[in-house]
Design a protein around this motif. Structure first.
Motif, PDB file in Angstrom:
ATOM      1  N   UNK A  87      34.054 -33.276 -31.859  1.00  0.00           N
ATOM      2  CA  UNK A  87      33.288 -34.497 -31.639  1.00  0.00           C
ATOM      3  C   UNK A  87      31.989 -34.213 -30.884  1.00  0.00           C
ATOM      4  N   UNK A  88      32.058 -33.330 -29.907  1.00  0.00           N
ATOM      5  CA  UNK A  88      30.841 -32.939 -29.168  1.00  0.00           C
ATOM      6  C   UNK A  88      29.792 -32.413 -30.129  1.00  0.00           C
ATOM      7  N   UNK A  91      28.269 -35.117 -32.240  1.00  0.00           N
ATOM      8  CA  UNK A  91      27.269 -35.918 -31.539  1.00  0.00           C
ATOM      9  C   UNK A  91      26.001 -35.131 -31.233  1.00  0.00           C
ATOM     10  N   UNK A  96      23.360 -39.467 -29.813  1.00  0.00           N
ATOM     11  CA  UNK A  96      24.390 -40.197 -29.058  1.00  0.00           C
ATOM     12  C   UNK A  96      24.739 -41.573 -29.614  1.00  0.00           C
ATOM     13  N   UNK A  97      23.801 -42.217 -30.303  1.00  0.00           N
ATOM     14  CA  UNK A  97      24.071 -43.570 -30.786  1.00  0.00           C
ATOM     15  C   UNK A  97      23.797 -43.721 -32.276  1.00  0.00           C
ATOM     16  N   UNK A 100      26.407 -45.721 -37.245  1.00  0.00           N
ATOM     17  CA  UNK A 100      27.659 -45.838 -38.010  1.00  0.00           C
ATOM     18  C   UNK A 100      28.829 -45.682 -37.053  1.00  0.00           C
ATOM     19  N   UNK A 101      29.960 -46.238 -37.452  1.00  0.00           N
ATOM     20  CA  UNK A 101      31.150 -46.108 -36.615  1.00  0.00           C
ATOM     21  C   UNK A 101      31.552 -44.638 -36.572  1.00  0.00           C
ATOM     22  N   UNK A 102      31.786 -44.152 -35.369  1.00  0.00           N
ATOM     23  CA  UNK A 102      32.092 -42.726 -35.191  1.00  0.00           C
ATOM     24  C   UNK A 102      33.322 -42.312 -35.986  1.00  0.00           C
ATOM     25  N   UNK A 103      34.385 -43.126 -35.867  1.00  0.00           N
ATOM     26  CA  UNK A 103      35.627 -42.707 -36.526  1.00  0.00           C
ATOM     27  C   UNK A 103      35.465 -42.667 -38.052  1.00  0.00           C
ATOM     28  N   UNK A 106      32.950 -39.629 -38.953  1.00  0.00           N
ATOM     29  CA  UNK A 106      33.605 -38.370 -38.601  1.00  0.00           C
ATOM     30  C   UNK A 106      34.759 -38.072 -39.566  1.00  0.00           C
ATOM     31  N   UNK A 147      43.242 -38.150 -35.967  1.00  0.00           N
ATOM     32  CA  UNK A 147      41.924 -38.792 -36.026  1.00  0.00           C
ATOM     33  C   UNK A 147      41.942 -40.261 -36.450  1.00  0.00           C
ATOM     34  N   UNK A 148      43.033 -40.707 -37.048  1.00  0.00           N
ATOM     35  CA  UNK A 148      43.056 -42.104 -37.491  1.00  0.00           C
ATOM     36  C   UNK A 148      44.049 -42.905 -36.660  1.00  0.00           C
TER      37      UNK A 148
END
Lengths: 282, 69
Positions: A87-88, A91, A96-97, A100-103, A106, A147-148
């Motif tokens: 995840x790091x 990003x 950082x922003x 889109x929704x991160x989950x 990703x 992840x989900x």
């Protein structure tokens, strides 16, 4: 990403600011076959797909994914702990922003890279399509949990993860490796493909290795190569594995332009230098 | 460990993670308690309780999944 008029576009732009052409979504037809799609279709919506694919196409992300699979072989709990590293890096790349929704983005990225990873494996190790399907489905069952989010709490025994890793190792077992020196390796060929990819896509590491061996005698070069392999092994796996370090040495020597004959000639001292007791102190 | 203790501990983990500020962006929580590890990353992924490296407990969400600045 570039428009047809050669203007650089940001990922979330809908239209090109110069020629006003709509930003085309890459053809998703292939990716919709991804097994990850069926588990979380929202992740493959146009915008998150655009982000996810862009991330998945980066060689560093594929290399990080290779490291993820390798780490899980040694420590099944890395299935959850290594999420933060993935995840790091995600990003660091998207900012950082992201809009889109991160989950979602990703999951799209991790699905695409999963498909690519196992497709490549299937081709190299001549898996049948049913073998590939089984191992990929089992992998998705694991990362699905990591992840989900689901409506119910779920318990996963780490022995299940270890079983999956063993099955993958069995499917990757070979009589001979890609290099002449592989005859001294006892893990043919669990690491070769991952190491080759990671080394090829890490120019800094190769530069570091080159500067540490240049202008040295054969014996010093072998020691330096083993030292480098030890550092790299510990950095990648957070522990030491002799076969991994040996494979690393052979691949680095290959990248440094050592001829196969020379590596073959030096393989015994290289192997001995990779033995943990004979490595110089780091 | 008794089953009741197990249940109590498992139910406590999401609350605990919340108390420790899980919903801060990208914040990672690793909390040691009775040899177990609680770990969570942001709010995008499930909170996980790692029990003595043998079991992973994935928790269902208890709040919106995405961070809103």
């Amino acid at each position: 990403m570039k428009c047809q008029c050669e203007t650089y576009l940001l990922l979330d732009w809908q239209y090109c600011p110069v020629c006003t052409a709509p930003v085309l979504i890459t053809d998703q037809s292939d990716e919709l076959k991804s097994r990850g799609f069926h588990r979380f279709p929202a992740a493959f919506a146009p915008l998150s797909y655009r982000f996810g694919k862009h991330v998945a196409d980066q060689s560093w992300f594929y290399a990080t994914f290779c490291q993820y699979v390798l780490l899980i072989k040694f420590d099944p709990t890395q299935l959850v702990y290594f999420r933060s590293t993935l995840l790091d890096r995600y990003f660091c790349f998207v900012g950082p922003n992201p809009p889109v929704a991160t989950n979602e983005a990703f999951w799209c990225a991790i699905s695409l890279v999963t498909d690519r990873y196992f497709r490549r494996r299937a081709a190299i190790y001549s898996w049948s399509s049913s073998q590939e399907q089984q191992i990929v489905e089992a992998w998705y069952d694991l990362i699905d949990l990591a992840f989900l989010v689901h409506e119910k709490n779920t318990v996963l025994e780490t022995s299940k993860i270890a079983e999956w890793s063993s099955r993958l190792d069995e499917m990757q077992t070979q009589e001979t490796g890609p290099h002449l020196a592989c005859q001294l390796c006892e893990s043919k060929c669990k690491y070769g493909e991952d190491i080759k990819f990671m080394i090829t896509n890490d120019p800094l590491a190769i530069g570091e290795a080159r500067s540490s061996v240049e202008g040295k005698s054969d014996s010093q070069q072998i020691e330096q190569l083993a030292w480098f392999a030890r550092l790299w092994t510990e950095r990648t796996l957070c522990l030491y594995d002799e076969d991994f370090a040996f494979c690393m040495s052979i691949n680095v020597a290959d990248r440094l332009g050592w001829s196969p004959e020379r590596v073959h000639q030096l393989m015994v001292p290289i192997r001995e230098s990779c033995h943990i007791d004979s490595c110089p102190e780091v | 460990m008794a089953a009741e203790d197990d249940e109590q501990r498992d139910n406590a983990a999401p609350t605990l993670a919340q108390e420790l500020g899980v919903d801060n962006f990208l914040e990672r929580i690793i909390y040691f308690r009775k040899n177990n590890l609680y770990t969570a990353i942001g709010t995008s992924f499930p909170i996980v309780l790692v029990i003595e490296r043998e079991k992973l407990v994935f928790f269902a969400p208890h709040r919106p999944l995405e961070y809103e600045p």
